[in-house]
Design a protein around this motif. Structure first.
Motif, PDB file in Angstrom:
ATOM      1  N   LEU A  22       0.786  -1.231   0.000  1.00  0.00           N
ATOM      2  CA  LEU A  22       0.000   0.000   0.000  1.00  0.00           C
ATOM      3  C   LEU A  22       0.820   1.285   0.000  1.00  0.00           C
ATOM      4  CD1 LEU A  22      -2.843  -1.140   2.329  1.00  0.00           C
ATOM      5  CD2 LEU A  22      -3.032  -0.489  -0.053  1.00  0.00           C
ATOM      6  N   LYS A  23       2.088   1.179   0.334  1.00  0.00           N
ATOM      7  CA  LYS A  23       2.936   2.371   0.447  1.00  0.00           C
ATOM      8  C   LYS A  23       2.878   3.277  -0.785  1.00  0.00           C
ATOM      9  CE  LYS A  23       7.457   3.817   2.014  1.00  0.00           C
ATOM     10  NZ  LYS A  23       8.746   3.393   2.530  1.00  0.00           N
ATOM     11  N   PRO A  24       2.944   2.735  -2.009  1.00  0.00           N
ATOM     12  CA  PRO A  24       2.910   3.638  -3.175  1.00  0.00           C
ATOM     13  C   PRO A  24       1.561   4.320  -3.403  1.00  0.00           C
ATOM     14  CG  PRO A  24       3.535   1.390  -3.828  1.00  0.00           C
ATOM     15  CD  PRO A  24       3.174   1.354  -2.391  1.00  0.00           C
ATOM     16  N   TYR A  25       0.496   3.832  -2.767  1.00  0.00           N
ATOM     17  CA  TYR A  25      -0.843   4.342  -3.057  1.00  0.00           C
ATOM     18  C   TYR A  25      -1.418   5.245  -1.971  1.00  0.00           C
ATOM     19  CZ  TYR A  25      -0.411   0.366  -6.203  1.00  0.00           C
ATOM     20  OH  TYR A  25       0.039  -0.526  -7.130  1.00  0.00           O
ATOM     21  N   VAL A  26      -0.791   5.312  -0.820  1.00  0.00           N
ATOM     22  CA  VAL A  26      -1.372   6.043   0.307  1.00  0.00           C
ATOM     23  C   VAL A  26      -1.441   7.544   0.048  1.00  0.00           C
ATOM     24  CG1 VAL A  26      -1.066   6.630   2.740  1.00  0.00           C
ATOM     25  CG2 VAL A  26      -0.812   4.280   1.995  1.00  0.00           C
ATOM     26  N   ILE A  27      -0.403   8.137  -0.494  1.00  0.00           N
ATOM     27  CA  ILE A  27      -0.416   9.587  -0.748  1.00  0.00           C
ATOM     28  C   ILE A  27      -1.505   9.937  -1.761  1.00  0.00           C
ATOM     29  CG2 ILE A  27       0.904  11.514  -1.717  1.00  0.00           C
ATOM     30  CD1 ILE A  27       3.383  10.280  -0.389  1.00  0.00           C
ATOM     31  N   GLN A  28      -1.613   9.153  -2.813  1.00  0.00           N
ATOM     32  CA  GLN A  28      -2.662   9.403  -3.796  1.00  0.00           C
ATOM     33  C   GLN A  28      -4.044   9.215  -3.165  1.00  0.00           C
ATOM     34  OE1 GLN A  28      -2.665   6.922  -7.285  1.00  0.00           O
ATOM     35  NE2 GLN A  28      -4.431   7.943  -8.148  1.00  0.00           N
ATOM     36  N   ALA A  29      -4.176   8.254  -2.272  1.00  0.00           N
ATOM     37  CA  ALA A  29      -5.443   8.031  -1.578  1.00  0.00           C
ATOM     38  C   ALA A  29      -5.808   9.246  -0.728  1.00  0.00           C
ATOM     39  CB  ALA A  29      -5.350   6.778  -0.707  1.00  0.00           C
ATOM     40  N   GLN A  30      -4.828   9.826  -0.045  1.00  0.00           N
ATOM     41  CA  GLN A  30      -5.084  11.017   0.766  1.00  0.00           C
ATOM     42  C   GLN A  30      -5.502  12.192  -0.112  1.00  0.00           C
ATOM     43  OE1 GLN A  30      -1.300  11.236   2.746  1.00  0.00           O
ATOM     44  NE2 GLN A  30      -2.025  10.074   4.524  1.00  0.00           N
ATOM     45  N   GLN A  31      -4.853  12.332  -1.250  1.00  0.00           N
ATOM     46  CA  GLN A  31      -5.203  13.412  -2.173  1.00  0.00           C
ATOM     47  C   GLN A  31      -6.617  13.227  -2.724  1.00  0.00           C
ATOM     48  OE1 GLN A  31      -1.953  12.979  -4.913  1.00  0.00           O
ATOM     49  NE2 GLN A  31      -0.622  14.372  -3.772  1.00  0.00           N
ATOM     50  N   THR A  32      -6.940  12.011  -3.117  1.00  0.00           N
ATOM     51  CA  THR A  32      -8.267  11.719  -3.652  1.00  0.00           C
ATOM     52  C   THR A  32      -9.339  12.017  -2.613  1.00  0.00           C
ATOM     53  OG1 THR A  32      -7.378  10.001  -5.091  1.00  0.00           O
ATOM     54  CG2 THR A  32      -9.735   9.901  -4.620  1.00  0.00           C
ATOM     55  N   SER A  33      -9.107  11.546  -1.402  1.00  0.00           N
ATOM     56  CA  SER A  33     -10.072  11.755  -0.329  1.00  0.00           C
ATOM     57  C   SER A  33     -10.235  13.240  -0.009  1.00  0.00           C
ATOM     58  CB  SER A  33      -9.634  10.985   0.916  1.00  0.00           C
ATOM     59  OG  SER A  33     -10.598  11.079   1.910  1.00  0.00           O
ATOM     60  N   TYR A  34      -9.135  13.972   0.007  1.00  0.00           N
ATOM     61  CA  TYR A  34      -9.209  15.406   0.286  1.00  0.00           C
ATOM     62  C   TYR A  34      -9.994  16.138  -0.811  1.00  0.00           C
ATOM     63  CZ  TYR A  34      -8.018  20.204   1.309  1.00  0.00           C
ATOM     64  OH  TYR A  34      -8.102  21.538   1.584  1.00  0.00           O
ATOM     65  N   LEU A  35      -9.804  15.743  -2.057  1.00  0.00           N
ATOM     66  CA  LEU A  35     -10.532  16.380  -3.159  1.00  0.00           C
ATOM     67  C   LEU A  35     -12.038  16.152  -3.033  1.00  0.00           C
ATOM     68  CD1 LEU A  35      -8.171  15.625  -6.170  1.00  0.00           C
ATOM     69  CD2 LEU A  35      -8.657  17.854  -5.136  1.00  0.00           C
ATOM     70  N   LEU A  36     -12.418  15.024  -2.468  1.00  0.00           N
ATOM     71  CA  LEU A  36     -13.844  14.739  -2.281  1.00  0.00           C
ATOM     72  C   LEU A  36     -14.425  15.424  -1.052  1.00  0.00           C
ATOM     73  CD1 LEU A  36     -13.821  10.938  -3.133  1.00  0.00           C
ATOM     74  CD2 LEU A  36     -14.965  12.735  -4.430  1.00  0.00           C
ATOM     75  N   LEU A  37     -13.630  15.544   0.013  1.00  0.00           N
ATOM     76  CA  LEU A  37     -14.153  16.022   1.292  1.00  0.00           C
ATOM     77  C   LEU A  37     -13.835  17.478   1.618  1.00  0.00           C
ATOM     78  CD1 LEU A  37     -13.318  12.849   3.378  1.00  0.00           C
ATOM     79  CD2 LEU A  37     -15.568  13.589   2.591  1.00  0.00           C
ATOM     80  N   HIS A  38     -12.770  18.016   1.050  1.00  0.00           N
ATOM     81  CA  HIS A  38     -12.325  19.391   1.329  1.00  0.00           C
ATOM     82  C   HIS A  38     -12.048  19.607   2.819  1.00  0.00           C
ATOM     83  CE1 HIS A  38     -13.436  20.310  -2.772  1.00  0.00           C
ATOM     84  NE2 HIS A  38     -14.639  19.811  -2.539  1.00  0.00           N
ATOM     85  N   ASP A  39     -11.628  18.570   3.496  1.00  0.00           N
ATOM     86  CA  ASP A  39     -11.320  18.649   4.924  1.00  0.00           C
ATOM     87  C   ASP A  39     -10.209  17.643   5.205  1.00  0.00           C
ATOM     88  OD1 ASP A  39     -11.365  17.921   7.760  1.00  0.00           O
ATOM     89  OD2 ASP A  39     -13.174  19.145   7.880  1.00  0.00           O
TER      90      ASP A  39
END
Length: 151
Positions: A22-39
């Motif tokens: 999961l290490k290569p995907y965690v940063i992208q996951a955080q970015q994706t989630s932030y784009l959806l939630l704005h928080d």
């Protein structure tokens, strides 16, 4: 080590392999989630929930249906949308006294666009018509008098 072998080792319970997977995907996951939630905090919570769900459902992953990255991103998106739905039920306490009139109230509330909201992210399922905050110094009352304050 390639992704396929990391998946197999992770399915067998190897936590180090799971972390490497999961290490290569965690940063992208955080970015994706932030784009959806704005928080930022909600995005972190959503990614944490996605990691837990990924770990618990890894045995259901089928490499013939989707790539691991796609499968994991779908979990992140679903967890983020769940956080967004939960946020709809977060209530705000009405500012009865004015912002500066009640320092006790301001100590646990923060300013938001719609007024004041709890600092600790209190969430409620359902509708709330009124919330009263009562502060009682219990050393001034005996047991019988305290019973009237119980809910």
């Amino acid at each position: 080590m390639d992704e396929k072998s990391l998946i197999e080792k992770s399915k067998q319970g190897d936590n180090n392999a799971f972390n490497l997977l999961l290490k290569p995907y965690v940063i992208q996951a955080q970015q994706t989630s932030y784009l959806l939630l704005h928080d930022y905090a909600l995005a972190q919570d959503a990614v944490q929930e996605a990691l837990i769900q990924t770990h618990s459902s890894l045995n259901r992953f089928d490499p013939n249906k989707a790539a691991f990255k796609t499968w994991f991103n779908r979990i992140v998106i679903n967890c983020s949308l769940n956080q967004k739905r939960k946020r709809k039920f977060t209530f705000q306490l009405e500012n009865d006294y004015g912002v500066n009139d009640c320092p006790e109230k301001n100590s646990f509330l923060k300013k938001t666009n719609g007024g004041l909201a709890p600092q600790n992210g209190i969430t409620v399922v359902g509708k709330i018509k009124e919330v009263k905050v009562v502060r009682v110094n219990i050393t001034e009352y005996n047991d019988k008098e305290l019973m009237r304050f119980e809910m």
